[in-house]
Every structure is written in structure tokens, then in C-alpha cells.
Scaffold this motif. Structure first.
Motif, short mmCIF file in Angstrom:
data_model
loop_
_atom_site.label_atom_id
_atom_site.label_comp_id
_atom_site.label_asym_id
_atom_site.label_seq_id
_atom_site.Cartn_x
_atom_site.Cartn_y
_atom_site.Cartn_z
N LYS A 403 2.04 25.60 31.84
CA LYS A 403 1.21 24.40 31.94
C LYS A 403 -0.26 24.78 31.84
CE LYS A 403 1.07 21.55 35.53
NZ LYS A 403 1.60 20.97 36.76
N GLU A 410 -7.28 20.90 33.06
CA GLU A 410 -6.68 20.07 34.11
C GLU A 410 -5.98 20.93 35.15
OE1 GLU A 410 -6.31 19.61 30.88
OE2 GLU A 410 -7.47 17.76 30.59
N ARG A 413 -8.46 22.76 37.34
CA ARG A 413 -9.09 21.86 38.32
C ARG A 413 -8.13 21.50 39.44
NH1 ARG A 413 -12.74 17.70 34.58
NH2 ARG A 413 -14.35 19.26 34.13
N LEU A 414 -6.90 21.26 39.07
CA LEU A 414 -5.89 20.91 40.07
C LEU A 414 -5.69 22.07 41.06
CD1 LEU A 414 -4.13 18.42 40.51
CD2 LEU A 414 -2.35 19.52 39.19
N SER A 417 -8.66 22.39 43.29
CA SER A 417 -8.70 21.26 44.21
C SER A 417 -7.79 21.54 45.41
CB SER A 417 -8.27 19.99 43.49
OG SER A 417 -8.32 18.88 44.34
N LYS A 418 -6.66 22.21 45.12
CA LYS A 418 -5.72 22.53 46.19
C LYS A 418 -6.11 23.79 46.97
CE LYS A 418 -1.75 20.15 44.30
NZ LYS A 418 -0.54 20.23 43.51
N VAL B 43 -7.51 14.71 38.56
CA VAL B 43 -6.46 15.31 37.73
C VAL B 43 -5.11 15.13 38.40
CG1 VAL B 43 -7.66 17.00 36.31
CG2 VAL B 43 -7.26 17.52 38.71
N LYS B 44 -4.13 14.85 37.57
CA LYS B 44 -2.81 14.58 38.11
C LYS B 44 -1.91 15.79 37.94
CE LYS B 44 1.00 11.32 37.92
NZ LYS B 44 1.55 10.11 37.34
N ASP B 45 -1.16 16.08 38.99
CA ASP B 45 -0.15 17.12 38.92
C ASP B 45 1.14 16.48 38.39
OD1 ASP B 45 1.77 19.04 39.32
OD2 ASP B 45 0.95 19.71 41.25
N SER B 46 1.51 16.85 37.17
CA SER B 46 2.67 16.18 36.56
C SER B 46 3.97 16.56 37.27
CB SER B 46 2.75 16.53 35.08
OG SER B 46 2.72 17.93 34.93
N GLU B 47 3.96 17.67 38.02
CA GLU B 47 5.17 18.10 38.72
C GLU B 47 5.49 17.16 39.89
OE1 GLU B 47 6.64 21.65 38.17
OE2 GLU B 47 5.72 21.04 36.27
N ASP B 48 4.52 17.04 40.82
CA ASP B 48 4.81 16.27 42.03
C ASP B 48 4.05 14.95 42.09
OD1 ASP B 48 2.25 17.06 42.57
OD2 ASP B 48 2.73 18.32 44.28
N SER B 50 1.00 14.36 42.47
CA SER B 50 -0.17 14.31 43.35
C SER B 50 -1.45 14.42 42.52
CB SER B 50 -0.11 15.44 44.37
OG SER B 50 -0.25 16.69 43.72
N PHE B 51 -2.58 14.18 43.18
CA PHE B 51 -3.84 14.19 42.47
C PHE B 51 -4.80 15.22 43.05
CE2 PHE B 51 -2.01 10.07 41.70
CZ PHE B 51 -2.22 9.91 40.33
N GLY B 52 -5.66 15.74 42.18
CA GLY B 52 -6.68 16.68 42.60
C GLY B 52 -8.04 16.13 42.20
N LEU B 53 -9.07 16.71 42.82
CA LEU B 53 -10.42 16.21 42.61
C LEU B 53 -11.34 17.30 42.11
CD1 LEU B 53 -12.62 13.92 43.33
CD2 LEU B 53 -12.92 15.24 45.41
#
Lengths: 421, 447
Positions: A403, A410, A413-414, A417-418, B43-48, B50-53
Motif C-alpha cells: 500500500k 496517504e 501521512r496515516l 498520524s498514528k 487520510v483514510k485507512d482503507s483497511e480498518d 479509520s482516519f488520520g490527520l
């Protein structure tokens, strides 16, 4: 003899960052900063922009006097250091004054390398390392129509572009096959060179300088090993930098190409640290120590040194030197982090390259197993800082590696963010 | 003391990826809605799912500022915002390499970097977010206003790790100040050492230890004495739910009916936590305690909690409010009103007080549970001002989260079956409906 708790020699990014880091923990201890410059601190990185007239001189300074006053920091300008005595804990200035310190940071930066080209002593040449160099170059440029730039690094490329913006006909001499070899592979560098050529900058690659000779009207002729002759009104040497360490002779502080430091930026002498372009520090990807004369590295090292000097409880050792920079040229933008020049995959190295020459877009991701180890890009929508952080943290991409390859912006960034705490 | 700053908080679980924030950001900065101009990215996590910023964190030690060769970035000391000065920027983009969170990014349309400037203190992204996923938090004002005031509770008391009561007492005493007499009946607050360990008290104000039965009447007497000698001293009780709603209720009820001048704060941790977690009359339905055990027959408490704050409102107290430590601005505003009300009558504040030890959850989850209690309408936040007969909610009770999001965080509810959860959800709904009657009455009167 004056006395200070913290003495910082050099007032650019490494020195400034160390000072600010110390002040966060110790709001009262006396800090003295000395600089050989007659001016307020500035960044060598700004100079090519200054040459092009993009920034007026009064705007190049990083901090003003009020800032130092507010932080209760003594700033001594025009104070070149000529000697250090690590046993007596003193440094000597050119004026003859001595300063006694408890903790000393050497952040004296690097000067321009002048390679021993045959005939160099007979011509007038320029370098761009400090404000005086830049002022001299601007003056010379005003009467000039053409320039020759020798060198293949970012300073050379930046200067060449800015000379071109100023209306000069610019030729570059690059000894290697391609320019910017420290940051980009052949394909990417080729793309950058093409953009330079399209903008009227001639780049002669793959041939070193055979000799340099004067020509009429103060011009000079650079004869390449290939036999090609380049003529210019201005000769600019941007063939690398050399840490300024001459003043340490006899001080007992161990040096090699630069001042040798460990992961805390400590030198071989007690209570003496070194950071920035002058330091030769451990590397991130491999053993051994190297001089990494880049701005982001100077800030990182300055911060590590400052934290260690003030015994900051949040101290974390330097994670090691690796290549990293951004490069903005003729309206295009590029960056490189980590092992970005590896061209061929090996047993555990995977290289993923996207090249769209028509769109002048290039993106390269280098992985070691499931970890990102290098990224370089031209005009790609990526966040350089996120790539840098993923490499530095050695984040295991594991299941999301595919991915990441298909959508690095993306996914990066994700991830951050985590991971951000 | 350093200054604390406002911030934009992101609650990913509330985000649905509608991108309204992105459009609002682009529009306010450029007049266009193209995401290319937005300083905020989701941003969207296509797996679960959830969203990130990706947004500037307005860091305390901003790496972008340190790495800028042109002095174009700086941290504003008053607002905390990292400012970008376009006229100084040379477009080297080293800042984009400095930031680990894509807080400053390159805009390929303008060919310049861009970053969040918090819209000068009124961020468009948070304003447009209808789901509360982005929230502009101004609670740092409390720190700036009260952080320099003396903490009137000593360090080193013997509260459990993550104790809500300790947090609450420190904040409350800071606000109310030293001209106070504190009463702490038997319970956790007294037990942690506030009334004395080896001859020393933990409060830096006069403090006494009434019986479990007579806190309100003793404070009433003390206040009357100070009135007689002409000193305006605040009477303050920190009672537990047992000392307030159970055995202490008759003296409290009497003092409230007489309109005695005091601030009575009930720290409701829903049981007798310092004596071995026994049930009290405020222990909620279904909760495990050592006296409402979970076994083959019993499944926790079988009765609902006594609606203590409503009862106090019915006493015509000068001021009644509910509070939660997850909403400190709200609490401070209520303390201000309580201080004013206690000049002429009783102010009663009922504080929802999750207890890591007795409720069985990790100490680090305290504030999150205090927040979820409110957001699921388990603990609605409201206030009643007798003077003018005002009642209003201080946190929206519309669109609550499902109650499971609160219950699932807490060990004492682990055994609940579907029927029990259903009962709790229904009781929450009923409580809101009842409170809304007061609220509507207020609205009708106003119109």
C-alpha cells in the motif's frame, strides 16, 4: 579573562539550536556565543538566494539582537577563535582576549575547498561560504555576462541557477558522470540536468579540470580533461567544503577531516562538544564517521549537543548521519533522504522507481526488507519530512508495504498520524 | 511559567471523511475549494476505515523554525502559532523535510509552502465540522490564568494512581483560594491525607474532618460564626457520594432547605471506594461492587442510582451543577458561579468521578472515561441557577455516543448482558427526557 558557563563558538544553525536547547532547561546559566562574522547570525544556505537578489541583505539574518538580549545570551561578533586549551578550559580570540568556559561547543562550520587546479593561482575566483564572499560575487556579477561554476553539489547547482536568473550565461563543470551524485541516481540527476540545460545552463559532465588560465579583460579559461575550453567572466568554485579546524592545532582535540565526535556530539576532550559542518560524526546506515555539511543535520547535531551540555532528561543520542536535502530549481522541486542513490536491487534491497520524463516527475523508494531506507523524488507529491521520519524510526512497514508503494503520500501521512506520539 | 496555547484537537473516531474541513480551509485561505490549497488533510485507512490527520501541531520546539535558513518561520509567543512570512521565504522547502507530520507542505499550484495559521484564533475547519471530530480547544486559558496560583494541596498524598479526586481538589482549591475552610468527611478525600497524617494536614487551608453524617451542618455553623465576626470565608465541602447521598443526606438536605452559605462538592465515584468498594445509593444499575457481586444469580446492582443533583435542584439551592474532569473549562465556569452563589446560599456541584481502583480500569484511561460518560449522556452536564430559575445543558445532549462506548472501558461493567445494557441505555434516555423538561420550561419562559 571573562568566564561563562556555556561557550558556543559559531553562530549559525548548530550553534543557535544548541543555545536555544540549553535555554529551555537552564534559564539563568551564562551563555556566550562568539562568531567570526561581523554581522548577526545568518545561514550559509541563504547566500545563493541573496546573490540572485531574491532576499535583501537586511532580511537574511536568522535572529535579531533583541532576541539574544531577551534570552540573556552574550553575542560577541567579529570574534574569531584562534586557539583552544582544553586543560585550562579556555579559548583564545584573534584580539588576544581569552574566555574561560565550563562547557564548550565548537560549531565553527566549514569553509570552501579550493582544489589544486593547475593555474588556479593565476586567476580571480569566487566561492560562496559567507556573506563577504556573496557580496564580492554580487559585485563581480554586475559587470559580468558569463560564469563558470565548478562543482556538482547543491551549492554549485543553486549558485548556477541563481547566476542564470541574474542574466549570466552559465557553464558548469562536473567531474563525475552526473551532478548531485550524493542525492540522486543517474536517471534523476539526468532529469535535473536536462531542466538546467533547458533553462540555458550548460553542464559539462564526466570531465575534470585540466588547467585554468587567465584571459583578456579579467576573464578566465577552464580547460577540461576532454579538451573542451570554457570561457567566463566569473569563475565560481563550489567543489565542496572543508571543516574549519585549523585553530584546534595543539589543543589535544582529536580531528580527522572534521572534529571527531560520538553520538552525544562529545569530542575527545572533556566538556567540549562539536556540532554541524565542523563535526565528523557516526553514520546512520554504516559504521565510521563522516562530515555531513547540511542544514538539517547541523540543527539535529546542535540539538543533541545542547541537550547533553545541559543534561536534559529528555536527551536522546544522535541517530547518525545520513543524506537528506531538498532542492528547488527553476520552479521544480526535489528532495532526497537516506540511501536514495542505490540504483540496483540486491538480496535484501528493493528499489521501486517511477519515472515519467514527459511530466518531469520521478519517484524512487528504496527498501531494506520491510523498512524504508531511502527516498528521492522530483516533482512528486510526497512529504519529505514523513519519509525522513519513517526512515529514522526504522518503521516496520510489514503488511502495508504494498500500500505504501502504491500510495506513499496517504500511507505515510496515516502512519505518522498514528505514530506521532 | 511558560504560556499554554489553544489547539485544534482531532477525534478520529468521530470523523467520517466528509472533507468539509478541507474545503473550508481552502476556501478561507484562497477563496477556492480545491484540496490543493488546504492546510489540513484527512487520510483514510482503507483497511480498518479509520482516519488520520495531517496538520501543523504548532510544536513547542518547532523543527521547521529551526531548519529555516531565511528566518521566515517563527513561533508567535502570544498565540503559539508557527507563523510563515511569505516575503522572507526563499522557497527552499527545508521546512517540509523538517516536519514529521506533513504540517507544512508544498502547494504545486502556488509553488509555495503553506501551513495552518489557526485562522487567527477562529479555525474554519473546526467550525465547519458538524461531528465534533475537529474541535478548537481553548482550555489552555485555564492554565494561563490559574497555573501560577498556589496549589493549596500538598504533594505526596496517598491517593491511588490516577485519582480523579486529587485532580479535582487541586483545581478547585486553586480557583477558590486560601480564604476557605474545607470539610472532608470520611471517605477517599479524607483518607488520602487531606485531614492529616502524623499531625500534618495536606491542605494549606484550615481543614476539618466532620462525621459522615454532619458535614453540611458543621459548615453551616462555621459560616454563621464567620458572618458574626464579619469575615467572608468560603465554606467548602468535598464529600463522597456516601457522605452526601446516603448517611450525610439529612444534614445536607436540611442545610440546603435553610439556604446555608457554602459550596458543597460531591465527588461521586459511585460507591465506598476507600473501604473496599461497597455499593452506595449512587452506584449505577448493573455495576459490580463487593456488595453487589457478579455470580450465578446476581449480576451487579439491581437498582438505579439516586438522581442526587436533581434532588438538590428540588431543594431550591442557589446553584446546582453537574461536572466532569474531562471538561475543565466547564468546571471552572461552574466554580465561578458557585463562588458567587455561596455568598447568599448553597451551591451544590456533583462531579462525576471515575475511580481506577474501584471501577477496574487503567489509571491512564481516567479522563477518557470521564469524557465518554458525558458523551454517551450517562452523565449529562447541566446547571441550575435559582435566581431567575434558569436550567440549561452545558454540553450538547443531542447525538450521544452509544452507551457501550462508555461501559466497555470499565471493568465493573464487564459482565453486563444485552438486557442490562439496554436498561442502562433506556435510563440514560429517560434521564435526558426528564432534564429536557426543565430545559424546555426555561425556553418557553424565555420566548
Amino acid at each position: 579573562m571573562s568566564h561563562t558557563k556555556y561557550l558556543i563558538v559559531g553562530c549559525s544553525h548548530a550553534g543557535l539550536t544548541a543555545m536555544e536547547t540549553i535555554r529551555l532547561q537552564d534559564s539563568e546559566g551564562a551563555i556566550t556565543m562568539v562568531t567570526r562574522e561581523e554581522t548577526l547570525p545568518y545561514s550559509p544556505t541563504i547566500l545563493p538566494y541573496f546573490i540572485a537578489g531574491q532576499v535583501p541583505q537586511e532580511q537574511i539574518f536568522l535572529r535579531d539582537q533583541a532576541y539574544f538580549d531577551k534570552l540573556n545570551v552574550t553575542l560577541l561578533k567579529g570574534a574569531a577563535v584562534v586557539g583552544a586549551d582544553s586543560a585550562a578550559k579556555t579559548i583564545r580570540l584573534a584580539s588576544g582576549d581569552e574566555i574561560h568556559y565550563e562547557k564548550l561547543l565548537l560549531a565553527t562550520g566549514a569553509g570552501a575547498t579550493v582544489p589544486p587546479f593547475p593555474g588556479i593561482e593565476n586567476v580571480r575566483y569566487q566561492v560562496v561560504r559567507d556573506l563577504n564572499d556573496a557580496l564580492k560575487l554580487r559585485e563581480t556579477m554586475n559587470q559580468a555576462k558569463s560564469a563558470i561554476v565548478i562543482g556538482a553539489g547543491l551549492i554549485a547547482m543553486h549558485s548556477a541557477e541563481n547566476l542564470a536568473h541574474a542574466g549570466l550565461k552559465v557553464s558548469m563543470v562536473v567531474r563525475r558522470k552526473v551532478s548531485l551524485f550524493a542525492y540522486f541516481d543517474v536517471a534523476a540527476a539526468g532529469l535535473i540536468e536536462k531542466i538546467f540545460e533547458d533553462n540555458g545552463v550548460h553542464i559539462a559532465t564526466g570531465s575534470g579540470v585540466a588547467k585554468i588560465s587567465p584571459s583578456d579583460g579579467g576573464r578566465c579559461v577552464v580547460t577540461l580533461e576532454s579538451g573542451e575550453d570554457l570561457t567566463g567572466d566569473v569563475l565560481l568554485l563550489a567543489a565542496g567544503v572543508r571543516p574549519r579546524i585549523e585553530y584546534l592545532e595543539g589543543s589535544g582535540i582529536e580531528t580527522d577531516a572534521g572534529i571527531l565526535v560520538d553520538n552525544s556530539m562529545r569530542t575527545s576532550a572533556a566538556d567540549i562538544w562539536a556540532a554541524g559542518d565542523v563535526a565528523q560524526a557516526p553514520q546512520f546506515f554504516e559504521p565510521g564517521k563522516t562530515v555531513n555539511a547540511t542544514l538539517p543535520n547541523a540543527v539535529t547535531q546542535g540539538r543533541v549537543a545542547g541537550m547533553d551540555m545541559v543534561s536534559d532528561p529528555a536527551f536522546k543520542p544522535y541517530s547518525g548521519s545520513s543524506g537528506l536535502n531538498t532542492f528547488n530549481f527553476f520552479g521544480h522541486h526535489a528532495f532526497s533522504v537516506g540511501l536514495a542513490t542505490i540504483a540496483e536491487p540486491t538480496e535484501d534491497i528493493e528499489v521501486n522507481t517511477t519515472l515519467l520524463p514527459s511530466g518531469l516527475r520521478y519517484q524512487k523508494l528504496v527498501f531494506q526488507k520491510d523498512r524504508l531506507v531511502g527516498v528521492s523524488a522530483i516533482n512528486a507529491a510526497l512529504d519529505p519530512g514523513i519519509m525522513r521520519e519513517l526512515i529514522r524510526r526504522q518503521t516496520d512497514l510489514g503488511a502495508i508495504k504494498e500500500k505504501f508503494v502504491s500510495a506513499p503520500l496517504e500511507t505515510g501521512r496515516l502512519l505518522m498520524s498514528k505514530l506521532w506520539r | 511559567m511558560d504560556k499554554s496555547y489553544h489547539t485544534i484537537a482531532f477525534y478520529p473516531q468521530k470523523c467520517n471523511g466528509c472533507n468539509d474541513c478541507i474545503e473550508a480551509c481552502a476556501r478561507i485561505n484562497t477563496g477556492e475549494v480545491s484540496p490543493a490549497h488546504s492546510r489540513i488533510a484527512i487520510v483514510k485507512d482503507s483497511e480498518d476505515g479509520s482516519f488520520g490527520l495531517a496538520l501543523c501541531r504548532q510544536c513547542g520546539e518547532p523543527r521547521c523554525v529551526m531548519d529555516c535558513p531565511a528566518g521566515a518561520l517563527s513561533k508567535n509567543e502570544d498565540t503559539g502559532v508557527i507563523q510563515w512570512e511569505e516575503t522572507k521565504c526563499v522557497n527552499c522547502q527545508l521546512c517540509t523535510l523538517a516536519c514529521s507530520y506533513a504540517g507544512i507542505t508544498y502547494n504545486p499550484v502556488t509553488r509555495k509552502v503553506m501551513k495552518c495559521d489557526m485562522c487567527g484564533g477562529d479555525p474554519a475547519c473546526a467550525k465547519v465540522c458538524g461531528r465534533g471530530a475537529l474541535e478548537y480547544l481553548t482550555s489552555s486559558d485555564l492554565y494561563d490564568k490559574w497555573g501560577d496560583m498556589e496549589d493549596l494541596f500538598v504533594p505526596g498524598i496517598s491517593a491511588c494512581l490516577g485519582c480523579n479526586s486529587e485532580l479535582l481538589i487541586r483545581h478547585t482549591l486553586r480557583r477558590i483560594g486560601p480564604e476557605t475552610v474545607v470539610a472532608t468527611p470520611p471517605g477517599c478525600v479524607a483518607g488520602v491525607g487531606s485531614v492529616g497524617v502524623n499531625g500534618f494536614t495536606a491542605t494549606k487551608t484550615p481543614v476539618f474532618h466532620p462525621l459522615l453524617t454532619n458535614t453540611a451542618s458543621m459548615l453551616a455553623g462555621a459560616r454563621r460564626y464567620y458572618n458574626r465576626i464579619g469575615r467572608d470565608i468560603t465554606m467548602l465541602a468535598f464529600g463522597g457520594d456516601g457522605g452526601t447521598a446516603d448517611v450525610g443526606f439529612q444534614s445536607l438536605s436540611g442545610a440546603a432547605e435553610r439556604g446555608e452559605q457554602m459550596i458543597y462538592i460531591c465527588i461521586d465515584n459511585e460507591g465506598y471506594m476507600n473501604t473496599g468498594v461497597q455499593r452506595s445509593s449512587t452506584t449505577p444499575y448493573g455495576a459490580w461492587t463487593s456488595t453487589t457481586p457478579v455470580g450465578s444469580v446476581l449480576r451487579g446492582k439491581t437498582q438505579d442510582a439516586k438522581p442526587m443533583p436533581v434532588l438538590m435542584m428540588m431543594h431550591n439551592c442557589a446553584y446546582v451543577a453537574t461536572a466532569s474532569t474531562a471538561f475543565m473549562e466547564d468546571y471552572y465556569a461552574k466554580l465561578d458561579k458557585a463562588v458567587a452563589a455561596a455568598k447568599h446560599g448553597m451551591a451544590y456541584i456533583h462531579v462525576f468521578s471515575p475511580c481506577p481502583t474501584g471501577w477496574r480500569f487503567p489509571p491512564a484511561m481516567l479522563i477518557e472515561i470521564a469524557r465518554k460518560g458525558v458523551e454517551t449522556n450517562t452523565v449529562p452536564l447541566w446547571e441550575y441557577i435559582n435566581d431567575g430559575n434558569e436550567f440549561h445543558f452545558t454540553h450538547s445532549v443531542d447525538n450521544p455516543l452509544p452507551v457501550q462506548e462508555f461501559l466497555s472501558l470499565i471493568g465493573k461493567y464487564r459482565h453486563l448482558d444485552a438486557d442490562q445494557i439496554d436498561h442502562i441505555q433506556k435510563m440514560n434516555k429517560r434521564r435526558i427526557e426528564m432534564l429536557k423538561m426543565f430545559s424546555e420550561q426555561e425556553e418557553r419562559r424565555a420566548s
